[in-house]
Design a protein around this motif. Structure first.
Motif, PDB file in Angstrom:
ATOM      1  N   UNK A 215       0.833  -1.205   0.000  1.00 15.98           N
ATOM      2  CA  UNK A 215       0.000   0.000   0.000  1.00 15.98           C
ATOM      3  C   UNK A 215       0.868   1.256   0.000  1.00 15.98           C
ATOM      4  N   UNK A 216       1.991   1.206   0.706  1.00 12.42           N
ATOM      5  CA  UNK A 216       2.918   2.346   0.705  1.00 12.42           C
ATOM      6  C   UNK A 216       3.572   2.500  -0.668  1.00 12.42           C
ATOM      7  N   UNK A 217       3.923   1.365  -1.290  1.00  8.81           N
ATOM      8  CA  UNK A 217       4.526   1.412  -2.627  1.00  8.81           C
ATOM      9  C   UNK A 217       3.533   1.960  -3.648  1.00  8.81           C
ATOM     10  N   UNK A 218       2.278   1.599  -3.514  1.00  4.69           N
ATOM     11  CA  UNK A 218       1.243   2.130  -4.416  1.00  4.69           C
ATOM     12  C   UNK A 218       1.093   3.631  -4.222  1.00  4.69           C
ATOM     13  N   UNK A 219       1.112   4.077  -2.963  1.00  5.16           N
ATOM     14  CA  UNK A 219       1.001   5.509  -2.683  1.00  5.16           C
ATOM     15  C   UNK A 219       2.207   6.277  -3.223  1.00  5.16           C
TER      16      UNK A 219
ATOM     17  N   UNK B 170       5.348  -1.292 -10.173  1.00  5.88           N
ATOM     18  CA  UNK B 170       5.073  -2.665  -9.757  1.00  5.88           C
ATOM     19  C   UNK B 170       5.172  -2.756  -8.237  1.00  5.88           C
ATOM     20  N   UNK B 171       4.141  -2.314  -7.520  1.00  4.15           N
ATOM     21  CA  UNK B 171       4.194  -2.308  -6.053  1.00  4.15           C
ATOM     22  C   UNK B 171       4.318  -3.709  -5.462  1.00  4.15           C
TER      23      UNK B 171
ATOM     24  N   UNK C 191      15.477   2.602  -7.665  1.00  2.00           N
ATOM     25  CA  UNK C 191      15.515   1.936  -8.971  1.00  2.00           C
ATOM     26  C   UNK C 191      14.138   1.517  -9.472  1.00  2.00           C
ATOM     27  N   UNK C 192      13.155   1.465  -8.579  1.00  2.00           N
ATOM     28  CA  UNK C 192      11.816   1.005  -8.972  1.00  2.00           C
ATOM     29  C   UNK C 192      11.163   2.011  -9.917  1.00  2.00           C
ATOM     30  N   UNK C 193      10.736   1.580 -11.111  1.00  3.91           N
ATOM     31  CA  UNK C 193      10.072   2.491 -12.060  1.00  3.91           C
ATOM     32  C   UNK C 193       8.792   3.069 -11.446  1.00  3.91           C
ATOM     33  N   UNK C 194       8.551   4.334 -11.699  1.00  6.16           N
ATOM     34  CA  UNK C 194       7.351   4.988 -11.196  1.00  6.16           C
ATOM     35  C   UNK C 194       6.285   5.017 -12.287  1.00  6.16           C
ATOM     36  N   UNK C 195       5.043   4.836 -11.906  1.00 10.19           N
ATOM     37  CA  UNK C 195       3.955   4.760 -12.879  1.00 10.19           C
ATOM     38  C   UNK C 195       3.816   6.055 -13.664  1.00 10.19           C
ATOM     39  N   UNK C 196       3.944   7.203 -13.004  1.00 12.47           N
ATOM     40  CA  UNK C 196       3.822   8.482 -13.693  1.00 12.47           C
ATOM     41  C   UNK C 196       4.907   8.681 -14.717  1.00 12.47           C
ATOM     42  N   UNK C 197       6.136   8.299 -14.360  1.00  9.93           N
ATOM     43  CA  UNK C 197       7.261   8.431 -15.284  1.00  9.93           C
ATOM     44  C   UNK C 197       7.066   7.524 -16.477  1.00  9.93           C
ATOM     45  N   UNK C 198       6.613   6.310 -16.226  1.00  5.19           N
ATOM     46  CA  UNK C 198       6.412   5.351 -17.308  1.00  5.19           C
ATOM     47  C   UNK C 198       5.345   5.837 -18.279  1.00  5.19           C
TER      48      UNK C 198
END
Length: 221
Positions: free
Chosen positions: A140-144, A149-150, A190-197
């Motif tokens: 949930x924190x990763x989604x926020x 890919x949370x 390193x985790x890709x962000x949804x907005x950036x993608x």
């Protein structure tokens, strides 16, 4: 005027509190019902009136631990950080605080799973539920934090959490939390962000459309 409900709750809590301390400090297998009865000051019959078996007492203890530990973790993290990405890192600050405590004896759920060594034991099932609760909280924190890919990041961070706990217990050192935090920071970075993608996809689509238009214009000539 008698108050049977109050008395019953008091006995229940006394048994559970005694068992909780003994199970965590000395291990489930090393503590028998007679020891719990002696230290709680209740009759054995009273214990079995509240808990049908030692297995039922183990399950009740772990469920109580799950509720209390999860509440402590979330409260501690929220006190340390407000930004979701920072809260992911604050997990390891909370672990360090826990490791530094004089009564730290590792994770009650990992310890119980090893001692019980039985996937069908109710205590083992509670341990798995606890692990899933922590996983879903991290996710949930990763989604926020808008991680693309949370689920993947949550699984990676959960492994770091569990590994840090085990090593801290074995070595008696809180530094594992700091070491795990450094690795977590690299994973989060390193985790890709949804907005950036999404931005990259839009830019690629625009480039593709522009190339297609130029190709058509060249064909016309």
């Amino acid at each position: 005027m008698t108050k049977p409900k109050t008395t019953r709750k008091s006995v229940h809590d006394r048994i559970l509190s005694t068992a909780s301390g003994l199970f965590y400090r000395e291990g489930i297998r090393n503590v028998g019902i007679d020891r719990i009865v002696a230290e709680s000051g209740v009759a054995k019959m009273s214990l079995y009136n509240h808990f049908k078996s030692k297995d039922a007492l183990i399950e009740a203890w772990l469920r109580q631990q799950d509720q209390e530990w999860c509440e402590w973790l979330k409260t501690t993290i929220e006190q340390r950080a407000s930004n979701p990405s920072q809260q992911l890192l604050a997990i390891f600050d909370a672990l360090r605080e826990w490791f530094e405590g004089p009564d730290f004896r590792g994770c009650a759920f990992i310890n119980a799973s090893v001692e019980l060594a039985n996937a069908d034991h109710p205590g083992h099932r509670v341990a798995l539920e606890h692990q899933q609760s922590i996983y879903h909280y991290i996710k949930s924190l990763a989604q926020a934090a808008e991680v693309l890919s949370p689920e993947q990041l949550a699984r990676q961070l959960l492994l770091l959490v569990q590994g840090a706990i085990v090593v801290a217990m074995m070595e008696g050192s809180w530094s594992t939390a700091s070491q795990a935090k450094k690795v977590a920071a690299m994973l989060i970075q390193a985790a890709p962000k949804s907005g950036v993608t999404e931005t990259v996809l839009i830019e690629n689509m625009n480039l593709s459309n522009a190339e297609t238009q130029r190709h058509r214009e060249n064909e016309e000539f």
